[in-house]
Design an enzyme around this catalytic site. Sequence first.
Site, short mmCIF file in Angstrom:
data_model
loop_
_atom_site.label_atom_id
_atom_site.label_comp_id
_atom_site.label_asym_id
_atom_site.label_seq_id
_atom_site.Cartn_x
_atom_site.Cartn_y
_atom_site.Cartn_z
CB CYS A 150 -0.90 0.00 1.24
SG CYS A 150 -1.71 1.58 1.52
CB CYS A 174 1.01 1.30 4.75
SG CYS A 174 -0.54 0.39 4.99
CG HIS A 205 -4.05 -1.25 4.62
ND1 HIS A 205 -3.74 -0.38 3.60
CD2 HIS A 205 -4.68 -2.31 4.03
CE1 HIS A 205 -4.14 -0.89 2.44
NE2 HIS A 205 -4.71 -2.06 2.67
CG ASN A 258 -13.85 9.84 -4.12
OD1 ASN A 258 -14.87 10.48 -3.93
ND2 ASN A 258 -12.94 10.19 -5.01
CB SER A 272 -7.18 3.75 -6.98
OG SER A 272 -6.66 4.96 -6.53
CG HIS A 275 -4.17 3.44 4.12
ND1 HIS A 275 -3.22 2.63 4.69
CD2 HIS A 275 -4.30 4.50 4.94
CE1 HIS A 275 -2.77 3.19 5.80
NE2 HIS A 275 -3.42 4.33 5.98
CG HIS A 318 -6.92 7.84 1.02
ND1 HIS A 318 -7.37 6.58 0.72
CD2 HIS A 318 -6.91 8.52 -0.16
CE1 HIS A 318 -7.61 6.48 -0.58
NE2 HIS A 318 -7.35 7.65 -1.14
CD GLN A 333 -8.27 12.27 -4.02
OE1 GLN A 333 -7.69 13.06 -4.76
NE2 GLN A 333 -8.95 11.24 -4.48
#
Lengths: 355, 355
Positions: free
Chosen positions: A50, A53, A122, A162, A170, A173, A175, A177
Amino acid sequence: MFSLTDHPHRRYNPLTREWVLVSPHRTKRPWQGQVEQPPPEQRPAYDPNCYLCPGNARANGEVNPPYESTFVFTNDFSALLPDIPSGEYASSAGSPDDAAPPLLYARSERGICRVVCFSPRHDLTLAEMDVPDLARVVDVWAQEYEAIGALPFIGYVQIFENRGAMMGASNPHPHGQIWATERMPSLIVREDAAQCDHLAATGRSLLADYLALELEREERIVCANDHFVALVPFWAVWPFETIIISRRHVGALSDLTADERMGLADVLKRLTTRYDNLFQVSFPYSLGFHQRPTDGAPHPAWHLHAHAYPPLLRSATVRKFMVGFELLAEAQRDITPEQAAERLRALPERHYRSV
Amino acid sequence: MFSLTDHPHRRYNPLTREWVLVSPHRTKRPWQGQVEQPPPEQRPAYDPNCYLCPGNARANGEVNPPYESTFVFTNDFSALLPDIPSGEYASSAGSPDDAAPPLLYARSERGICRVVCFSPRHDLTLAEMDVPDLARVVDVWAQEYEAIGALPFIGYVQIFENRGAMMGASNPHPHGQIWATERMPSLIVREDAAQCDHLAATGRSLLADYLALELEREERIVCANDHFVALVPFWAVWPFETIIISRRHVGALSDLTADERMGLADVLKRLTTRYDNLFQVSFPYSLGFHQRPTDGAPHPAWHLHAHAYPPLLRSATVRKFMVGFELLAEAQRDITPEQAAERLRALPERHYRSV
Ligand SMILES: O=P(O)(O)O[C@H]1O[C@H](CO)[C@@H](O)[C@H](O)[C@H]1O
Ligand SMILES: O=P(O)(O)O[C@H]1O[C@H](CO)[C@@H](O)[C@H](O)[C@H]1O
């Protein structure tokens, strides 16, 4: 007599001034279309492959620090860049504001794209993080909003997540934006106009007035605390769409007190847990905050809120498709917002995977 | 110097008055996200389990006739119904046109939903039908537009096709839909305003003026004949989005001469064949016609056109996701419309599956 629960109708969205077509009688429709792959139930706490990570290398060769709570960096494949030449392209003189604007018109757009890792783990999601850790994410969002918004060429900061492969993520993990732009994006221009007009006409915040109505009626509320309320808006487009509204009229995350940030973290955790519990699956969605533009003007009409747009409709594997009529004419939904709110409200706030 | 091929920019859509963010530098981004299931390459000419094949029974028990070219019927699960009580629901006096509109506002919407089978052959698509058969489909669309539009309670007729499971089609049998509404849907109101303003300011059709510019520049044209032109609009949102514009300024399919209908059939066949050839797959899309509203007013500004919105981006299995920033702020694309047009233009017009 006309009834919102029985007859096809259109509902008006006063924030965007668009309509949504509601077909409440249509839920019995059989489904023979696409069935989605549910996400894997188990993920490792650390994945050596990943790129988000701690300690791992990213696509551009940089190595992530061994971070222990959150980690923010500039997107290696930013859709927006800070250093580009300014300019425009037009098929004739004039601008889009003219009565007969140029039919071909483009202009440069500067900006910044950032990635915010919510946790080093993760295998977690917002729903499975604890409230103090979520409050740290809220703090980071507030800091980023302030720091990016202070840049002279940034007029608007869009923070979003998202979640899930179905929503184009994609990497699983946890996260989000941040895409920050020079000018207000199209949808923000619309919300800006609606909020400004309402303030001018009434002297009050549009969303404060709306929230008061919803708190009185109760039928679309999902969950709430002293600082924030999550509800299915009257004009929801996605089956289980929600809006999170701050009780106090503030314009941005950075205006929130420490208590209010904890309140937002609490509502986020409770709402995403209900989402996961609905179909016993890590619920996909796009979620993002709408905040005061950062172009330097005071924007007193802006009222901080978040929209969550989850695609699932019938089960963990059958989604709503926004296609055909929706792309060409108008958004459309089958179950009513009141039915959606009732289902979300009936769910426990203990995550189905927790023991 | 600012360049449309190198720098992030926004393009203006004069039909909807919205912007799209273009990130031309971003095509190198790796993809680790969702990979779609391509559709099966072989389908039988007749499927006993298909509710659209000739002679088969539908969900409500009705039996399809043994039709030999096209077949139209009222949708068994219509999102819109003709016979409902009229009414409205509002949290306070007033309407959405007021300066401070009611914050909860809904009104009944009458309408009709129809299904149009393009061919008795279960295994065909528009791209694989021959031009005279496609012209018969165009005739049926024109007849339906006229007949439905003549109903006193129908103000707008939306004809469209959702192709492929990725676009929510629940049956691969070649078919489209018609959703007709009492009032103009949101996007139609916007296109109406733009076209009316352009006519008032210049005395000409917005799309005729736009088409003239595109024919002069050539870089976004995909294919054309004497009557219709298919091109990637300057403001395209979807990676391989196209618009089909009639050379003559007419407002509806029913205004087309027999020659023009054949011309439209020819462009539809050539465009959908290029689409299929791009990734050697039956290309998913939503395609639909925008025509003059049927509310009884003359609507001289309206110019007949079709939009095709295909989701694929990189290959037969990797699509563009309109999520996060796109849902919350503004549409965004990576490859430029000019690159998309060039790729579509370079493809043969002989279908990859034809021998
Ligand atoms: O009517 P269908 O083909 O079952 O349904 C499809 O097209 C409709 C009209 O665009 C959409 O509302 C649905 O989400 C989609 O799945
Ligand atoms: O940046 P990511 O996560 O690779 O990409 C995802 O989010 C972006 C912002 O909403 C979208 O433009 C992409 O289509 C989507 O796949």
